[in-house]
Write an enzyme that holds these catalytic residues in place. Structure first.
Site, PDB file in Angstrom:
ATOM      1  N   ASP A   1       0.837  -1.203   0.000  1.00  0.00           N
ATOM      2  CA  ASP A   1       0.000   0.000   0.000  1.00  0.00           C
ATOM      3  C   ASP A   1       0.870   1.251   0.000  1.00  0.00           C
ATOM      4  O   ASP A   1       2.011   1.209   0.446  1.00  0.00           O
ATOM      5  CB  ASP A   1      -0.843   0.096   1.285  1.00  0.00           C
ATOM      6  CG  ASP A   1      -1.694  -1.114   1.501  1.00  0.00           C
ATOM      7  OD1 ASP A   1      -2.031  -1.787   0.525  1.00  0.00           O
ATOM      8  OD2 ASP A   1      -2.013  -1.359   2.681  1.00  0.00           O
TER       9      ASP A   1
HETATM   10  N1  URA Z   1      -1.146  -5.971   3.849  1.00  0.00           N
HETATM   11  C1  URA Z   1      -1.596  -4.707   3.869  1.00  0.00           C
HETATM   12  O1  URA Z   1      -2.623  -4.421   4.480  1.00  0.00           O
HETATM   13  N2  URA Z   1      -0.917  -3.777   3.196  1.00  0.00           N
HETATM   14  C2  URA Z   1       0.234  -4.034   2.521  1.00  0.00           C
HETATM   15  O2  URA Z   1       0.824  -3.128   1.951  1.00  0.00           O
HETATM   16  C3  URA Z   1       0.691  -5.348   2.515  1.00  0.00           C
HETATM   17  C4  URA Z   1      -0.012  -6.309   3.188  1.00  0.00           C
END
Ligand code: URA
Length: 230
Positions: free
Chosen positions: A104
């Site tokens: 993310d």
């Molecule tokens: N899980 C998440 O919530 N975000 C990420 O970036 C990776 C795994």
């Protein structure tokens, strides 16, 4: 053997048309001879540009320490992306460099980037169960139910048809834990904690398979041999 203009364009040196200009400038050689025929079929290992061997003609595999604030998407409308950290020439390669799975925008940590689509496919397939270790801080104390729930293999996240595969939680302090996943559902770590009533405040991926960031600073990358992950 590949056409010289195609080879140079695919490795990001120029457009296919631009190859003619490069050759006309006399900076491209094939086995030591200045190249004049861009349609000639050549071996990448025989080509030099400005006297230098070609830049990673067999492919790229990079381990990036993703900083927060950058997206993994190539779509400029989604904001600044991780590819902006790479040299221009690598950003122009075809096939293009993409991330192995995504982190993310607000997640930091270990992200692999490659132009090898088969590798992306293999490493992101849930079949291969590559363990990924995330370190999360949350907004409330972690109760003892979190670990067994994550490990159960029965935790069904909203909108999913299959439950989360068993995941290992290691609590480091009341509001900080490491979670090891072998799959990568959308926003999985954040959604798993949310299912238990905790909001993830910071999230960092520390490991991908046997790979770790070591002392690589945020925003920096290092090259890995293409066969690093078997
Ligand atoms: N899980 C998440 O919530 N975000 C990420 O970036 C990776 C795994």
């Amino acid at each position: 053997m590949r056409r010289l203009d195609q080879l140079l364009a695919n490795l990001g040196y120029c457009s296919r048309r631009g190859a003619r200009d490069l050759a006309a400038a006399g900076v491209v050689t094939v086995r030591g001879e200045v190249a004049d025929d861009c349609a000639a079929k050549v071996e990448a290992a025989d080509v030099r540009v400005d006297g230098e061997p070609l830049d990673h003609p067999d492919g790229l595999l990079l381990l990036l320490h993703k900083p927060t604030g950058l997206v993994c998407s190539h779509d400029e409308r989604e904001g600044p992306n991780v590819y902006s950290l790479l040299p221009e020439r690598w950003r122009r390669r075809n096939p293009g460099v993409t991330s192995v799975g995504r982190l993310d925008k607000e997640t930091s940590g270990l992200l692999l980037l490659t132009d090898q689509s088969a590798l992306v496919h293999r490493l992101t397939s849930p079949k291969h169960k590559v363990p990924k270790v995330y370190r999360a801080t949350v907004d409330r104390d972690l109760t003892p139910e979190f670990g067994p729930r994550f490990a159960s293999g029965t935790l069904l996240l909203e909108g999913e048809t299959a439950p989360c595969a068993p995941a290992e939680l290691s609590v480091l302090s009341p509001r900080e834990a490491e979670l090891t996943l072998t799959e990568g559902k959308y926003h999985q770590v954040r959604r798993m904690f949310a299912a238990g009533g905790a909001t993830v405040l910071t999230l960092h991926r520390a490991r991908f398979g046997h790979l770790a960031l070591g002392d690589l600073p945020a925003g920096a990358w290092r090259e890995l041999p293409l066969d690093t992950l078997g």
